[in-house]
Design a protein around this motif. Sequence first.
Motif, PDB file in Angstrom:
ATOM      1  N   PRO A  26      12.696  29.211 -14.575  1.00  0.00           N
ATOM      2  CA  PRO A  26      14.913  28.568 -13.754  1.00  0.00           C
ATOM      3  C   PRO A  26      14.478  27.236 -15.135  1.00  0.00           C
ATOM      4  O   PRO A  26      15.093  26.821 -15.008  1.00  0.00           O
ATOM      5  CB  PRO A  26      14.133  28.341 -12.785  1.00  0.00           C
ATOM      6  N   THR A  27      13.175  26.895 -15.747  1.00  0.00           N
ATOM      7  CA  THR A  27      12.482  25.436 -16.359  1.00  0.00           C
ATOM      8  C   THR A  27      13.097  26.137 -17.865  1.00  0.00           C
ATOM      9  O   THR A  27      12.616  24.495 -18.111  1.00  0.00           O
ATOM     10  CB  THR A  27      11.127  24.706 -16.026  1.00  0.00           C
ATOM     11  N   ALA A  28      12.694  26.986 -17.376  1.00  0.00           N
ATOM     12  CA  ALA A  28      13.124  27.521 -19.325  1.00  0.00           C
ATOM     13  C   ALA A  28      14.272  28.237 -19.982  1.00  0.00           C
ATOM     14  O   ALA A  28      14.860  28.381 -19.304  1.00  0.00           O
ATOM     15  CB  ALA A  28      11.476  28.618 -19.677  1.00  0.00           C
ATOM     16  N   THR A  29      14.349  27.932 -21.421  1.00  0.00           N
ATOM     17  CA  THR A  29      15.384  27.908 -22.083  1.00  0.00           C
ATOM     18  C   THR A  29      15.355  28.244 -23.723  1.00  0.00           C
ATOM     19  O   THR A  29      14.542  28.324 -24.090  1.00  0.00           O
ATOM     20  CB  THR A  29      16.158  26.126 -22.625  1.00  0.00           C
ATOM     21  N   VAL A  30      15.383  29.548 -23.631  1.00  0.00           N
ATOM     22  CA  VAL A  30      15.850  30.634 -24.272  1.00  0.00           C
ATOM     23  C   VAL A  30      17.409  30.605 -25.050  1.00  0.00           C
ATOM     24  O   VAL A  30      17.784  30.551 -25.382  1.00  0.00           O
ATOM     25  CB  VAL A  30      15.251  31.916 -23.724  1.00  0.00           C
ATOM     26  N   ASN A  31      16.500  30.169 -27.398  1.00  0.00           N
ATOM     27  CA  ASN A  31      17.896  30.392 -27.810  1.00  0.00           C
ATOM     28  C   ASN A  31      17.179  31.116 -28.882  1.00  0.00           C
ATOM     29  O   ASN A  31      16.040  31.315 -29.331  1.00  0.00           O
ATOM     30  CB  ASN A  31      17.412  28.795 -28.765  1.00  0.00           C
ATOM     31  N   ALA A  32      18.302  32.119 -29.103  1.00  0.00           N
ATOM     32  CA  ALA A  32      17.971  33.332 -30.326  1.00  0.00           C
ATOM     33  C   ALA A  32      18.377  32.928 -31.589  1.00  0.00           C
ATOM     34  O   ALA A  32      18.463  31.760 -32.296  1.00  0.00           O
ATOM     35  CB  ALA A  32      18.707  33.879 -29.724  1.00  0.00           C
ATOM     36  N   THR A  46      11.350  45.135 -39.653  1.00  0.00           N
ATOM     37  CA  THR A  46      12.754  44.755 -38.114  1.00  0.00           C
ATOM     38  C   THR A  46      11.888  43.484 -36.959  1.00  0.00           C
ATOM     39  O   THR A  46      10.700  44.110 -36.977  1.00  0.00           O
ATOM     40  CB  THR A  46      13.062  45.392 -37.510  1.00  0.00           C
ATOM     41  N   GLY A  47      13.030  42.491 -36.750  1.00  0.00           N
ATOM     42  CA  GLY A  47      12.499  41.687 -35.364  1.00  0.00           C
ATOM     43  C   GLY A  47      13.326  40.671 -35.061  1.00  0.00           C
ATOM     44  O   GLY A  47      14.313  40.563 -35.390  1.00  0.00           O
ATOM     45  N   LYS A  48      12.764  39.845 -34.562  1.00  0.00           N
ATOM     46  CA  LYS A  48      13.637  38.975 -33.793  1.00  0.00           C
ATOM     47  C   LYS A  48      12.763  37.707 -33.600  1.00  0.00           C
ATOM     48  O   LYS A  48      11.470  37.746 -33.122  1.00  0.00           O
ATOM     49  CB  LYS A  48      14.347  39.916 -31.907  1.00  0.00           C
ATOM     50  N   THR A  49      13.883  36.365 -33.150  1.00  0.00           N
ATOM     51  CA  THR A  49      12.789  35.012 -33.667  1.00  0.00           C
ATOM     52  C   THR A  49      13.179  34.440 -31.961  1.00  0.00           C
ATOM     53  O   THR A  49      14.738  34.713 -31.754  1.00  0.00           O
ATOM     54  CB  THR A  49      12.448  34.471 -33.698  1.00  0.00           C
ATOM     55  N   TRP A  50      12.543  32.980 -31.608  1.00  0.00           N
ATOM     56  CA  TRP A  50      13.219  32.725 -30.544  1.00  0.00           C
ATOM     57  C   TRP A  50      12.698  31.352 -30.844  1.00  0.00           C
ATOM     58  O   TRP A  50      11.217  31.374 -30.974  1.00  0.00           O
ATOM     59  CB  TRP A  50      13.053  33.272 -29.469  1.00  0.00           C
ATOM     60  N   GLU A  51      13.164  30.286 -30.059  1.00  0.00           N
ATOM     61  CA  GLU A  51      12.908  29.163 -29.025  1.00  0.00           C
ATOM     62  C   GLU A  51      13.098  29.244 -28.037  1.00  0.00           C
ATOM     63  O   GLU A  51      13.953  28.829 -27.772  1.00  0.00           O
ATOM     64  CB  GLU A  51      13.517  28.226 -30.239  1.00  0.00           C
ATOM     65  N   ILE A  52      11.336  28.551 -27.744  1.00  0.00           N
ATOM     66  CA  ILE A  52      11.673  28.727 -26.445  1.00  0.00           C
ATOM     67  C   ILE A  52      11.517  27.087 -25.610  1.00  0.00           C
ATOM     68  O   ILE A  52      10.532  26.554 -26.317  1.00  0.00           O
ATOM     69  CB  ILE A  52      10.992  29.693 -25.457  1.00  0.00           C
ATOM     70  N   THR A  53      12.460  26.774 -25.142  1.00  0.00           N
ATOM     71  CA  THR A  53      11.699  25.389 -24.454  1.00  0.00           C
ATOM     72  C   THR A  53      11.283  25.376 -22.827  1.00  0.00           C
ATOM     73  O   THR A  53      12.043  25.917 -22.259  1.00  0.00           O
ATOM     74  CB  THR A  53      13.135  24.324 -24.424  1.00  0.00           C
ATOM     75  N   GLY A  59       6.653  16.605 -19.117  1.00  0.00           N
ATOM     76  CA  GLY A  59       7.705  16.561 -20.796  1.00  0.00           C
ATOM     77  C   GLY A  59       8.413  18.042 -20.488  1.00  0.00           C
ATOM     78  O   GLY A  59       8.055  19.057 -19.729  1.00  0.00           O
ATOM     79  N   THR A  60       8.031  18.562 -22.479  1.00  0.00           N
ATOM     80  CA  THR A  60       9.157  19.596 -22.388  1.00  0.00           C
ATOM     81  C   THR A  60       8.017  20.068 -23.466  1.00  0.00           C
ATOM     82  O   THR A  60       7.239  19.855 -24.226  1.00  0.00           O
ATOM     83  CB  THR A  60       9.793  19.268 -23.476  1.00  0.00           C
TER      84      THR A  60
END
Length: 107
Positions: A26-32, A46-53, A59-60
């Motif tokens: 729950p403390t994570a945010t996933v942005n594709a 082929t593939g995918k990328t994400w930024e995970i906070t 802190g973060t």
Amino acid sequence: FSTPKAATSLASKLTGNIADCATNTPTATVNAGPSIKGVGNGVQVTGKTWEITHKLSTGTIVFRVAVVTAGNRVSYLLANPSKDFDFTDAEWAAIALRAGQRASQAS
């Protein structure tokens, strides 16, 4: 992997786990980020990328993640950017594509 299908199976499992990260943590945010499409050594990359906070009590933490397949190979990339340095989405996508292209060159 012995076949492209086996590589794609692992990549799909990793992709699903990453996409579900916010549900499971729950403390994570996933942005594709951008999807990866290209060619390396005659095979599709082929593939995918994400930024995970991930929020912590102190802190973060930010992660950039990518999962890329090239034929029967899978590349998983992880970067831990800081306040002073980060990749743009386009740069991270280019790095992920290049990782897949390099993997396609392995014998």
